[in-house]
Design an enzyme around this catalytic site. Structure first.
Site, PDB file in Angstrom:
ATOM      1  N   GLU A  86      24.233   6.493   8.343  1.00 45.31           N
ATOM      2  CA  GLU A  86      25.482   7.193   8.669  1.00 45.31           C
ATOM      3  C   GLU A  86      25.899   6.884  10.092  1.00 45.31           C
ATOM      4  O   GLU A  86      26.878   7.431  10.588  1.00 45.31           O
ATOM      5  CB  GLU A  86      25.304   8.716   8.544  1.00 45.31           C
ATOM      6  CG  GLU A  86      25.078   9.193   7.147  1.00 45.31           C
ATOM      7  CD  GLU A  86      24.942  10.709   7.079  1.00 45.31           C
ATOM      8  OE1 GLU A  86      25.768  11.419   7.668  1.00 45.31           O
ATOM      9  OE2 GLU A  86      23.993  11.176   6.439  1.00 45.31           O
ATOM     10  N   CYS A 121      23.099  10.866   3.372  1.00 42.87           N
ATOM     11  CA  CYS A 121      21.663  10.732   3.634  1.00 42.87           C
ATOM     12  C   CYS A 121      20.908   9.906   2.592  1.00 42.87           C
ATOM     13  O   CYS A 121      19.694   9.782   2.670  1.00 42.87           O
ATOM     14  CB  CYS A 121      21.025  12.106   3.769  1.00 42.87           C
ATOM     15  SG  CYS A 121      21.686  13.018   5.168  1.00 42.87           S
ATOM     16  N   HIS A 123      14.184  14.435   0.241  1.00 44.53           N
ATOM     17  CA  HIS A 123      15.040  14.440   1.424  1.00 44.53           C
ATOM     18  C   HIS A 123      14.825  15.774   2.130  1.00 44.53           C
ATOM     19  O   HIS A 123      14.696  16.812   1.497  1.00 44.53           O
ATOM     20  CB  HIS A 123      16.511  14.270   1.036  1.00 44.53           C
ATOM     21  CG  HIS A 123      17.410  14.439   2.224  1.00 44.53           C
ATOM     22  ND1 HIS A 123      17.283  13.658   3.342  1.00 44.53           N
ATOM     23  CD2 HIS A 123      18.400  15.325   2.493  1.00 44.53           C
ATOM     24  CE1 HIS A 123      18.174  14.040   4.237  1.00 44.53           C
ATOM     25  NE2 HIS A 123      18.862  15.051   3.752  1.00 44.53           N
TER      26      HIS A 123
END
Lengths: 357, 134
Positions: free
Chosen positions: A90, A122, A245
């Site tokens: 990102e 992400c 994550h």
């Protein structure tokens, strides 16, 4: 119906595995208590211990280069054989000019290679892995490099500022019979869900407050994990380690418990409390940390999450080759252990939060 | 703006790629196509290991344009394991004291940016060993 569901399992025609991996985490650490000191009068709880902060001369390109060099050291292959150099982030330093060409040039993978940058909040790193499985598994390429790396953005004073860290990992995919861990199958799940975004040319992201939980993170992570386990006829008890994550400590822990995993299965891959949320780097650096300690024969589950929203899930099986290969480059813990604490002012300087003119 | 110059130097800057003399085996950095030792043609690419030690150093507090955001920083002459002496910035120093003989390793970092709109220039710097030799 049962039959048709099996199509959802992503499985290449040739077996693919991880032939090299390498982590990178920058040296500096901002304790979450520093963010609380500046923005909350030192009061209130903090979500993590500290986050990793890049030095003034670091960005996604430089961090990716070091992770890729570590992965190459473990893979012991000629970099000119890598047919894809894919960087998911990102925080690409340029809006237009690929990070991947600089990385490819620096590691010696140019010019006979497909360099590309990936973006999906992400999960940009795991989608590069997913695509690399196809690239190698179809026989188009022998080796492909997938990187997830970020210098995460969070608005000063926002809840995100406690956790937005820096780091990630590089994974080289190749033929299964040369691999340290091989992919047993993978699965991807995506819907249009507006939980977090950053408009073009904006410096900091916006997030949907509580909307980031149930309809976003949990729905996608849980579905992806359940679907993959169902499609591969596995259950939580079949996995020695699971990596989710990790935007904070609570989300992956809760997801793990809801899926029937014990907290110990998450432990080796749960780094957020000491490095922060490394956005696209988060699931990959968690995987690198697990590969540093996993034993041959063990099965690993990796589930990413990207806002906007989607999850990629992978089932991996560790081979005998991992034990020897992992000694050939610094471990994730080597980077975590190398820490220099900074205060908020130094962090503000390093991260370009001060207006100089 | 020196876009063409940055482009021309990328191999040596990103990865310490130099040359080796095919006649007397001397390792050459930066590459110059003529062996500084025997004076013969030397164009064979050579990848340096990136390991070396600090030969001498100084701290810059008043930096030239394009480097001021990084002050104070330490510049060193680094004696590469393979022989050549290279001038480069040291990074990731923390409060660690630099001394002559300090073992260092090459990392690729941001050297400078040409203003807000110009290109980002990457190249070699050196840092204390991440994993000191056992």
């Amino acid at each position: 119906m049962e039959q048709s569901n099996q199509d959802r399992l992503l499985k290449p025609s040739k077996q693919v595995g991880i032939v090299g991996y390498g982590a990178y985490i920058p040296r500096y650490r901002l304790p979450a208590s520093e963010v609380a000191r500046i923005w909350a009068g030192g009061a209130g709880g903090v979500p993590i211990v500290e986050k990793a902060v890049p030095g003034i001369d670091e960005d996604v390109i430089t961090m990716s280069i070091e992770a890729a060099r570590n992965a190459l050291a473990r893979a012991s292959i000629d970099p000119s054989e890598i047919r894809a150099v894919w960087v998911g982030s990102e925080s690409h330093p340029y809006s237009v000019k690929p990070s991947s060409t600089v990385v490819a040039e620096a590691i010696g993978a140019t010019p006979h290679t497909l360099a590309a940058d990936w973006e999906f909040a992400c999960k940009a790193g795991t989608e590069a892995i997913q695509a690399a499985i196809g690239f190698v598994g179809s026989g188009m390429a022998r080796f492909a490099l997938a990187i997830g790396m970020d210098t995460a953005q969070g608005r000063p004073g926002d809840a995100l500022e406690y956790t937005t860290g820096a780091g990630g990992a590089a994974i080289i995919l190749g033929p299964s019979d040369e691999s340290l861990a091989h992919f047993e199958g993978s699965y991807s799940y995506a819907t249009d869900t507006p939980d977090f975004w950053r408009r073009a040319d904006e410096k900091y992201p916006e997030h949907g407050e509580r909307f980031t939980g149930e309809p976003a993170y949990f729905k996608h992570v849980l579905t992806a994990a359940k679907e993959l386990m169902s499609l591969t006829n596995t259950g939580p008890e079949d996995y020695a380690h699971v990596i989710f994550h990790q935007p904070n400590v609570k989300f992956p822990q809760r997801a793990g418990r809801m899926l029937g995993f014990a907290d110990e299965q998450l432990e080796a891959g749960l780094l957020v409390s000491v490095i922060g949320n490394t956005y696209a780097g988060s699931p990959l650096v968690g995987l690198a940390s697990v590969l540093d300690i996993a034993e041959p024969g063990q099965r690993l589950l990796l589930v990413s999450y990207g806002s906007g929203a989607g999850s990629d899930a992978f089932s991996l099986s560790v081979t005998d080759r991992l034990v020897e290969a992992r000694e050939k480059a610094p471990s994730t813990q080597d980077y975590i252990g190398r820490r220099t604490e900074v205060d908020y002012a130094t962090y503000a300087r390093y991260r370009g939060k001060l207006t100089l003119s | 703006m020196e876009v063409s110059r940055h482009w021309r130097l990328k191999k040596q800057r990103y990865a310490l790629q130099g040359e080796v003399c095919p006649h007397c085996s001397v390792k050459i950095f930066p590459p110059r196509d003529i062996c500084p030792d025997c004076g013969l043609d030397a164009r064979t690419p050579f990848q340096f290991s990136g390991r070396g030690e600090v030969y001498s150093f100084t701290t810059v507090r008043d930096a030239p344009e394009g480097h001021s955001e990084q002050v104070p920083y330490t510049v060193a002459l680094v004696r590469l394991e393979e022989g050549p002496l290279v001038t480069a910035q040291l990074t990731d120093l923390d409060q660690q004291d630099v001394e002559i003989g300090l073992p260092v390793e090459m990392v690729t970092r941001k050297l400078r940016s040409d203003g807000e709109r110009g290109m980002l220039v990457y190249g070699y710097k050196f840092r204390p060993l991440l994993r000191p030799a056992a």
